[in-house]
Design a protein around this motif. Structure first.
Motif, PDB file in Angstrom:
ATOM      1  N   ARG A   1      -4.555  14.550  13.023  1.00 52.85           N
ATOM      2  CA  ARG A   1      -5.018  14.249  11.672  1.00 52.85           C
ATOM      3  C   ARG A   1      -4.244  13.159  10.923  1.00 52.85           C
ATOM      4  NH1 ARG A   1      -6.225  20.277   9.274  1.00 52.85           N
ATOM      5  NH2 ARG A   1      -7.103  19.081   7.532  1.00 52.85           N
ATOM      6  N   LEU A   2      -3.095  12.736  11.435  1.00 54.70           N
ATOM      7  CA  LEU A   2      -2.392  11.641  10.771  1.00 54.70           C
ATOM      8  C   LEU A   2      -3.207  10.360  10.891  1.00 54.70           C
ATOM      9  CD1 LEU A   2       1.405  11.827  11.706  1.00 54.70           C
ATOM     10  CD2 LEU A   2       0.354  12.347   9.515  1.00 54.70           C
ATOM     11  N   ARG A   3      -3.150   9.538   9.849  1.00 52.88           N
ATOM     12  CA  ARG A   3      -3.785   8.238   9.927  1.00 52.88           C
ATOM     13  C   ARG A   3      -2.986   7.331  10.863  1.00 52.88           C
ATOM     14  NH1 ARG A   3      -5.574   8.493   3.642  1.00 52.88           N
ATOM     15  NH2 ARG A   3      -3.318   8.556   3.233  1.00 52.88           N
TER      16      ARG A   3
ATOM     17  N   PHE B   1      -5.078  14.399  -1.894  1.00 51.38           N
ATOM     18  CA  PHE B   1      -4.651  13.005  -1.823  1.00 51.38           C
ATOM     19  C   PHE B   1      -5.487  12.137  -0.879  1.00 51.38           C
ATOM     20  CE2 PHE B   1      -0.566  15.311  -2.790  1.00 51.38           C
ATOM     21  CZ  PHE B   1      -0.479  14.896  -4.113  1.00 51.38           C
ATOM     22  N   GLY B   2      -6.384  12.750  -0.105  1.00 54.62           N
ATOM     23  CA  GLY B   2      -7.290  11.966   0.724  1.00 54.62           C
ATOM     24  C   GLY B   2      -6.894  11.772   2.170  1.00 54.62           C
ATOM     25  N   GLY B   3      -5.699  12.168   2.564  1.00 57.33           N
ATOM     26  CA  GLY B   3      -5.258  12.007   3.943  1.00 57.33           C
ATOM     27  C   GLY B   3      -3.763  12.203   4.058  1.00 57.33           C
ATOM     28  N   VAL B   4      -3.247  12.050   5.266  1.00 58.68           N
ATOM     29  CA  VAL B   4      -1.815  12.245   5.511  1.00 58.68           C
ATOM     30  C   VAL B   4      -1.303  11.111   6.399  1.00 58.68           C
ATOM     31  CG1 VAL B   4      -0.024  13.806   6.358  1.00 58.68           C
ATOM     32  CG2 VAL B   4      -2.135  14.746   5.392  1.00 58.68           C
ATOM     33  N   ASP B   5      -0.145  10.568   6.038  1.00 56.88           N
ATOM     34  CA  ASP B   5       0.491   9.495   6.802  1.00 56.88           C
ATOM     35  C   ASP B   5       1.822   9.900   7.413  1.00 56.88           C
ATOM     36  OD1 ASP B   5      -1.291   7.059   5.892  1.00 56.88           O
ATOM     37  OD2 ASP B   5      -0.772   8.168   4.070  1.00 56.88           O
ATOM     38  N   ILE B   6       2.499  10.868   6.792  1.00 57.33           N
ATOM     39  CA  ILE B   6       3.855  11.234   7.197  1.00 57.33           C
ATOM     40  C   ILE B   6       3.961  12.759   7.283  1.00 57.33           C
ATOM     41  CG2 ILE B   6       6.306  11.179   6.562  1.00 57.33           C
ATOM     42  CD1 ILE B   6       5.514   8.658   4.833  1.00 57.33           C
ATOM     43  N   LEU B   7       4.531  13.244   8.364  1.00 57.86           N
ATOM     44  CA  LEU B   7       4.821  14.669   8.500  1.00 57.86           C
ATOM     45  C   LEU B   7       6.300  14.834   8.777  1.00 57.86           C
ATOM     46  CD1 LEU B   7       4.100  17.684   8.852  1.00 57.86           C
ATOM     47  CD2 LEU B   7       3.661  17.174  11.271  1.00 57.86           C
ATOM     48  N   VAL B   8       6.984  15.611   7.937  1.00 59.90           N
ATOM     49  CA  VAL B   8       8.388  15.940   8.154  1.00 59.90           C
ATOM     50  C   VAL B   8       8.472  17.422   8.496  1.00 59.90           C
ATOM     51  CG1 VAL B   8      10.708  15.983   7.190  1.00 59.90           C
ATOM     52  CG2 VAL B   8       9.124  14.149   6.534  1.00 59.90           C
ATOM     53  N   ASN B   9       8.758  17.712   9.752  1.00 58.06           N
ATOM     54  CA  ASN B   9       8.897  19.094  10.222  1.00 58.06           C
ATOM     55  C   ASN B   9      10.317  19.564   9.932  1.00 58.06           C
ATOM     56  OD1 ASN B   9       6.291  19.603  11.513  1.00 58.06           O
ATOM     57  ND2 ASN B   9       6.911  18.053  13.004  1.00 58.06           N
TER      58      ASN B   9
ATOM     59  N   GLU C   1       0.817  -1.199   0.000  1.00 57.90           N
ATOM     60  CA  GLU C   1       0.000   0.000   0.000  1.00 57.90           C
ATOM     61  C   GLU C   1       0.863   1.267   0.000  1.00 57.90           C
ATOM     62  OE1 GLU C   1      -2.249  -0.479   3.515  1.00 57.90           O
ATOM     63  OE2 GLU C   1      -3.609  -1.983   2.680  1.00 57.90           O
ATOM     64  N   LEU C   2       2.175   1.090  -0.207  1.00 59.14           N
ATOM     65  CA  LEU C   2       3.097   2.212  -0.078  1.00 59.14           C
ATOM     66  C   LEU C   2       2.740   3.363  -1.005  1.00 59.14           C
ATOM     67  CD1 LEU C   2       5.622   3.090   1.445  1.00 59.14           C
ATOM     68  CD2 LEU C   2       6.995   2.151  -0.395  1.00 59.14           C
ATOM     69  N   ASP C   3       2.281   3.036  -2.224  1.00 58.50           N
ATOM     70  CA  ASP C   3       1.987   4.093  -3.173  1.00 58.50           C
ATOM     71  C   ASP C   3       0.730   4.873  -2.798  1.00 58.50           C
ATOM     72  OD1 ASP C   3       0.352   2.199  -5.846  1.00 58.50           O
ATOM     73  OD2 ASP C   3       0.195   2.073  -3.678  1.00 58.50           O
ATOM     74  N   GLN C   4       0.053   4.473  -1.727  1.00 58.38           N
ATOM     75  CA  GLN C   4      -1.112   5.214  -1.262  1.00 58.38           C
ATOM     76  C   GLN C   4      -0.772   6.162  -0.116  1.00 58.38           C
ATOM     77  OE1 GLN C   4      -3.997   4.962  -2.981  1.00 58.38           O
ATOM     78  NE2 GLN C   4      -2.825   3.571  -4.291  1.00 58.38           N
ATOM     79  N   ARG C   5       0.447   6.114   0.377  1.00 59.87           N
ATOM     80  CA  ARG C   5       0.815   6.943   1.513  1.00 59.87           C
ATOM     81  C   ARG C   5       1.058   8.386   1.056  1.00 59.87           C
ATOM     82  NH1 ARG C   5       5.635   4.652   4.565  1.00 59.87           N
ATOM     83  NH2 ARG C   5       4.650   5.330   6.477  1.00 59.87           N
ATOM     84  N   VAL C   6       0.852   9.309   1.996  1.00 62.80           N
ATOM     85  CA  VAL C   6       0.950  10.740   1.694  1.00 62.80           C
ATOM     86  C   VAL C   6       1.823  11.410   2.748  1.00 62.80           C
ATOM     87  CG1 VAL C   6      -0.329  12.896   1.398  1.00 62.80           C
ATOM     88  CG2 VAL C   6      -1.352  10.716   0.650  1.00 62.80           C
ATOM     89  N   ALA C   7       2.737  12.263   2.293  1.00 64.30           N
ATOM     90  CA  ALA C   7       3.646  12.962   3.200  1.00 64.30           C
ATOM     91  C   ALA C   7       3.553  14.467   3.006  1.00 64.30           C
ATOM     92  CB  ALA C   7       5.085  12.510   2.974  1.00 64.30           C
ATOM     93  N   ILE C   8       3.716  15.180   4.095  1.00 67.23           N
ATOM     94  CA  ILE C   8       3.892  16.631   4.076  1.00 67.23           C
ATOM     95  C   ILE C   8       5.326  16.907   4.506  1.00 67.23           C
ATOM     96  CG2 ILE C   8       3.297  18.814   5.194  1.00 67.23           C
ATOM     97  CD1 ILE C   8       0.450  17.711   5.563  1.00 67.23           C
ATOM     98  N   VAL C   9       6.046  17.704   3.728  1.00 70.04           N
ATOM     99  CA  VAL C   9       7.401  18.114   4.101  1.00 70.04           C
ATOM    100  C   VAL C   9       7.422  19.634   4.160  1.00 70.04           C
ATOM    101  CG1 VAL C   9       9.851  18.008   3.573  1.00 70.04           C
ATOM    102  CG2 VAL C   9       8.368  16.088   2.935  1.00 70.04           C
ATOM    103  N   THR C  10       7.648  20.194   5.326  1.00 70.88           N
ATOM    104  CA  THR C  10       7.690  21.648   5.442  1.00 70.88           C
ATOM    105  C   THR C  10       9.058  22.162   5.027  1.00 70.88           C
ATOM    106  OG1 THR C  10       8.424  21.717   7.762  1.00 70.88           O
ATOM    107  CG2 THR C  10       6.048  21.513   7.357  1.00 70.88           C
TER     108      THR C  10
END
Length: 265
Positions: free
Chosen positions: A148-150, A101-109, A22-31
Protein backbone atom coordinates in the motif's frame (compact mmCIF):
# COMPACT_ATOMS: atom_id res chain seq x y z
CA UNK A 1 24.73 41.78 -23.91
CA UNK A 2 25.39 38.07 -23.88
CA UNK A 3 23.53 36.18 -21.21
CA UNK A 4 25.57 33.84 -19.06
CA UNK A 5 24.72 30.17 -19.57
CA UNK A 6 22.35 28.73 -16.98
CA UNK A 7 23.84 25.96 -14.84
CA UNK A 8 22.86 22.49 -15.93
CA UNK A 9 21.12 20.53 -13.19
CA UNK A 10 21.38 16.77 -12.99
CA UNK A 11 18.32 14.58 -13.16
CA UNK A 12 18.91 13.79 -9.49
CA UNK A 13 18.74 17.50 -8.63
CA UNK A 14 15.56 17.95 -10.61
CA UNK A 15 13.90 14.93 -9.00
CA UNK A 16 15.05 15.95 -5.50
CA UNK A 17 13.65 19.47 -5.91
CA UNK A 18 10.40 18.01 -7.12
CA UNK A 19 10.16 15.71 -4.11
CA UNK A 20 11.08 18.50 -1.70
CA UNK A 21 8.39 20.73 -3.15
CA UNK A 22 5.88 17.99 -2.48
CA UNK A 23 7.20 17.21 1.01
CA UNK A 24 4.16 18.65 2.76
CA UNK A 25 2.01 16.10 0.91
CA UNK A 26 3.83 13.07 2.29
CA UNK A 27 2.19 10.88 4.93
CA UNK A 28 3.85 8.72 7.59
CA UNK A 29 2.65 6.03 9.97
CA UNK A 30 4.68 5.60 13.16
CA UNK A 31 3.77 2.60 15.30
CA UNK A 32 4.15 2.80 19.07
CA UNK A 33 4.37 6.59 18.77
CA UNK A 34 2.81 7.77 22.03
CA UNK A 35 6.13 8.00 23.89
CA UNK A 36 9.88 7.48 23.71
CA UNK A 37 11.59 6.99 20.37
CA UNK A 38 8.30 6.63 18.52
CA UNK A 39 7.01 9.98 19.77
CA UNK A 40 10.34 11.63 18.93
CA UNK A 41 10.26 10.16 15.41
CA UNK A 42 6.66 11.27 14.84
CA UNK A 43 7.46 14.78 16.04
CA UNK A 44 10.60 14.98 13.91
CA UNK A 45 8.78 13.89 10.75
CA UNK A 46 5.97 16.35 11.43
CA UNK A 47 8.51 19.18 11.65
CA UNK A 48 9.46 18.34 8.07
CA UNK A 49 5.89 18.98 6.94
CA UNK A 50 4.88 15.32 6.83
CA UNK A 51 1.41 14.32 8.03
CA UNK A 52 1.78 11.70 10.76
CA UNK A 53 -0.46 8.92 12.02
CA UNK A 54 0.45 8.52 15.69
CA UNK A 55 -0.26 4.94 16.68
CA UNK A 56 -0.83 3.87 20.26
CA UNK A 57 -2.02 0.69 21.95
CA UNK A 58 -3.11 1.96 25.38
CA UNK A 59 -1.52 5.38 25.99
CA UNK A 60 -4.34 7.45 24.47
CA UNK A 61 -3.67 10.59 26.50
CA UNK A 62 0.00 10.69 25.51
CA UNK A 63 -0.80 10.11 21.85
CA UNK A 64 -3.46 12.81 21.76
CA UNK A 65 -1.13 15.20 23.57
CA UNK A 66 1.53 14.63 20.91
CA UNK A 67 -1.03 15.21 18.16
CA UNK A 68 -2.04 18.46 19.86
CA UNK A 69 1.60 19.59 19.99
CA UNK A 70 2.11 18.81 16.31
CA UNK A 71 -1.03 20.66 15.30
CA UNK A 72 -0.16 23.64 17.49
CA UNK A 73 3.11 23.91 15.57
CA UNK A 74 1.23 23.94 12.27
CA UNK A 75 1.57 20.26 11.42
CA UNK A 76 -0.94 17.55 10.63
CA UNK A 77 -1.40 14.46 12.77
CA UNK A 78 -3.94 11.83 13.76
CA UNK A 79 -3.92 9.51 16.78
CA UNK A 80 -5.08 5.97 15.99
CA UNK A 81 -5.47 3.13 18.46
CA UNK A 82 -4.32 -0.29 17.22
CA UNK A 83 -2.56 -3.27 18.75
CA UNK A 84 0.29 -4.02 16.36
CA UNK A 85 0.61 -7.49 17.83
CA UNK A 86 -2.83 -8.36 16.43
CA UNK A 87 -3.28 -9.38 12.76
CA UNK A 88 -5.59 -6.44 11.98
CA UNK A 89 -3.52 -3.77 13.73
CA UNK A 90 -1.43 -2.46 10.84
CA UNK A 91 -4.34 -2.58 8.39
CA UNK A 92 -6.26 -0.31 10.75
CA UNK A 93 -3.49 2.28 10.55
CA UNK A 94 -3.25 2.23 6.77
CA UNK A 95 -7.03 2.48 6.47
CA UNK A 96 -7.08 5.51 8.79
CA UNK A 97 -4.17 7.18 6.99
CA UNK A 98 -5.73 6.72 3.57
CA UNK A 99 -9.11 7.98 4.75
CA UNK A 100 -7.66 11.06 6.48
CA UNK A 101 -4.68 11.97 4.32
CA UNK A 102 -5.19 10.11 1.03
CA UNK A 103 -2.30 7.63 1.14
CA UNK A 104 0.90 6.58 2.86
CA UNK A 105 4.54 7.24 1.91
CA UNK A 106 6.48 6.34 5.06
CA UNK A 107 6.13 3.51 7.56
CA UNK A 108 8.15 3.50 10.78
CA UNK A 109 7.90 0.13 12.52
CA UNK A 110 8.72 1.23 16.06
CA UNK A 111 6.29 -0.62 18.34
CA UNK A 112 7.96 -3.31 20.38
CA UNK A 113 8.53 -4.80 23.80
CA UNK A 114 11.34 -6.38 25.76
CA UNK A 115 11.08 -9.02 28.49
CA UNK A 116 14.49 -10.07 29.68
CA UNK A 117 15.35 -13.48 31.03
CA UNK A 118 17.80 -16.33 30.59
CA UNK A 119 16.52 -18.75 27.97
CA UNK A 120 16.19 -21.52 30.54
CA UNK A 121 13.75 -19.32 32.48
CA UNK A 122 11.63 -17.88 29.64
CA UNK A 123 7.98 -18.95 29.78
CA UNK A 124 6.02 -19.69 26.61
CA UNK A 125 3.74 -16.70 27.16
CA UNK A 126 6.71 -14.32 27.35
CA UNK A 127 8.17 -15.80 24.18
CA UNK A 128 4.85 -15.63 22.32
CA UNK A 129 4.04 -12.02 23.20
CA UNK A 130 7.46 -10.76 22.09
CA UNK A 131 7.33 -12.68 18.84
CA UNK A 132 3.79 -11.45 18.17
CA UNK A 133 4.68 -7.78 18.57
CA UNK A 134 8.38 -7.44 17.74
CA UNK A 135 8.38 -9.83 14.80
CA UNK A 136 4.76 -10.39 13.79
CA UNK A 137 3.91 -6.69 13.99
CA UNK A 138 6.88 -5.69 11.87
CA UNK A 139 6.24 -8.49 9.38
CA UNK A 140 2.65 -7.32 8.88
CA UNK A 141 3.82 -3.73 8.71
CA UNK A 142 6.31 -4.61 5.98
CA UNK A 143 3.74 -6.66 4.11
CA UNK A 144 1.11 -3.93 4.29
CA UNK A 145 3.68 -1.35 3.35
CA UNK A 146 4.75 -3.39 0.32
CA UNK A 147 1.12 -3.53 -0.78
CA UNK A 148 0.00 0.00 0.00
CA UNK A 149 2.91 2.45 0.15
CA UNK A 150 3.10 4.84 -2.76
CA UNK A 151 6.06 4.41 -5.12
CA UNK A 152 9.19 6.11 -3.81
CA UNK A 153 8.18 5.41 -0.23
CA UNK A 154 10.21 4.52 2.83
CA UNK A 155 10.07 1.70 5.39
CA UNK A 156 12.17 2.15 8.52
CA UNK A 157 12.08 -0.48 11.28
CA UNK A 158 13.58 -0.26 14.74
CA UNK A 159 15.97 -3.07 15.61
CA UNK A 160 18.54 -3.05 18.42
CA UNK A 161 22.30 -3.07 18.85
CA UNK A 162 21.80 -6.06 21.14
CA UNK A 163 21.85 -7.98 17.87
CA UNK A 164 25.57 -8.55 17.53
CA UNK A 165 26.32 -8.15 21.23
CA UNK A 166 24.37 -11.28 22.24
CA UNK A 167 24.22 -10.45 25.92
CA UNK A 168 22.83 -12.98 28.43
CA UNK A 169 19.15 -12.40 29.18
CA UNK A 170 18.40 -10.87 25.77
CA UNK A 171 18.01 -14.12 23.84
CA UNK A 172 14.35 -13.88 22.77
CA UNK A 173 14.38 -10.11 22.29
CA UNK A 174 17.54 -10.25 20.17
CA UNK A 175 16.12 -13.13 18.14
CA UNK A 176 13.00 -11.14 17.21
CA UNK A 177 15.09 -8.16 16.16
CA UNK A 178 17.55 -10.30 14.20
CA UNK A 179 14.58 -11.55 12.22
CA UNK A 180 13.53 -7.95 11.57
CA UNK A 181 16.98 -7.24 10.17
CA UNK A 182 16.80 -10.30 7.91
CA UNK A 183 13.43 -9.21 6.51
CA UNK A 184 14.82 -5.71 5.99
CA UNK A 185 17.57 -7.03 3.73
CA UNK A 186 15.14 -9.17 1.73
CA UNK A 187 12.34 -6.63 1.35
CA UNK A 188 14.77 -3.96 0.17
CA UNK A 189 15.57 -6.17 -2.82
CA UNK A 190 11.91 -6.95 -3.45
CA UNK A 191 10.78 -3.30 -3.48
CA UNK A 192 13.74 -1.63 -5.15
CA UNK A 193 11.99 -1.57 -8.51
CA UNK A 194 9.37 0.78 -7.09
CA UNK A 195 11.90 3.16 -5.59
CA UNK A 196 10.90 2.16 -2.04
CA UNK A 197 13.80 1.99 0.41
CA UNK A 198 13.77 -0.42 3.34
CA UNK A 199 16.15 0.07 6.26
CA UNK A 200 16.43 -0.53 9.99
CA UNK A 201 17.85 1.57 12.80
CA UNK A 202 19.47 -0.37 15.65
CA UNK A 203 19.77 1.85 18.74
CA UNK A 204 21.95 1.16 21.72
CA UNK A 205 20.65 2.06 25.20
CA UNK A 206 18.27 5.03 24.91
CA UNK A 207 16.91 6.92 27.91
CA UNK A 208 13.24 5.98 27.70
CA UNK A 209 10.79 4.38 30.11
CA UNK A 210 11.07 1.28 27.91
CA UNK A 211 14.79 1.02 28.68
CA UNK A 212 14.80 2.27 32.28
CA UNK A 213 12.07 -0.10 33.51
CA UNK A 214 13.42 -2.48 36.13
CA UNK A 215 16.92 -1.00 36.23
CA UNK A 216 18.52 0.57 39.28
CA UNK A 217 20.24 3.97 39.15
CA UNK A 218 23.55 2.18 39.60
CA UNK A 219 22.86 -0.06 36.59
CA UNK A 220 21.86 2.93 34.45
CA UNK A 221 25.03 4.82 35.40
CA UNK A 222 27.16 1.79 34.57
CA UNK A 223 25.54 1.37 31.17
CA UNK A 224 25.90 5.07 30.37
CA UNK A 225 29.53 5.01 31.50
CA UNK A 226 30.31 2.12 29.18
CA UNK A 227 29.41 4.24 26.14
CA UNK A 228 32.31 6.07 24.45
CA UNK A 229 30.31 9.31 24.79
CA UNK A 230 29.68 8.66 28.48
CA UNK A 231 25.91 8.98 28.23
CA UNK A 232 22.75 7.18 27.20
CA UNK A 233 21.24 7.88 23.83
CA UNK A 234 18.27 10.24 23.67
CA UNK A 235 15.08 9.69 21.66
CA UNK A 236 16.02 12.59 19.37
CA UNK A 237 19.32 10.88 18.53
CA UNK A 238 17.34 8.06 16.97
CA UNK A 239 14.58 10.24 15.53
CA UNK A 240 17.11 12.19 13.48
CA UNK A 241 18.41 8.99 11.89
CA UNK A 242 14.87 7.82 11.13
CA UNK A 243 14.04 11.19 9.58
CA UNK A 244 17.11 11.07 7.36
CA UNK A 245 16.31 7.59 6.08
CA UNK A 246 12.73 8.73 5.43
CA UNK A 247 13.84 11.86 3.59
CA UNK A 248 14.55 12.39 -0.12
CA UNK A 249 18.25 12.50 0.79
CA UNK A 250 18.01 8.85 1.88
CA UNK A 251 16.99 7.70 -1.58
CA UNK A 252 20.19 5.68 -2.23
CA UNK A 253 20.31 3.91 1.13
CA UNK A 254 18.38 0.64 1.25
CA UNK A 255 18.78 -2.77 2.81
CA UNK A 256 20.96 -1.31 5.55
CA UNK A 257 21.10 -1.63 9.34
CA UNK A 258 22.23 1.63 10.94
CA UNK A 259 23.66 0.95 14.40
CA UNK A 260 22.92 4.27 16.09
CA UNK A 261 24.54 3.58 19.44
CA UNK A 262 27.27 6.14 20.11
CA UNK A 263 30.06 3.76 19.20
CA UNK A 264 29.14 0.70 21.26
CA UNK A 265 30.60 -2.42 19.66
Amino acid sequence: MIAEPRPVRSLVDVEENKVMSELDQRVAIVTGASRGMGAAAAGRLAKGGIAVVVNYARARVEAETLVGQIEAAGGRALAVQADIGEPSGVRTLFDAAEQMFGGVDILVNNAGMMKLGRLIEVEDVDFDVQVALNLGGVFRGMREGARRLRDGGRIVSISTSVVGLYQPGYGVYAATKAAVEAMTHVLAKELGGRGITVNAVAPGPVETTFFLAGKSEEQVRAIAGANPFGRLGQPDDIADVVAFLASPQGRWISGQIIRANGGVV
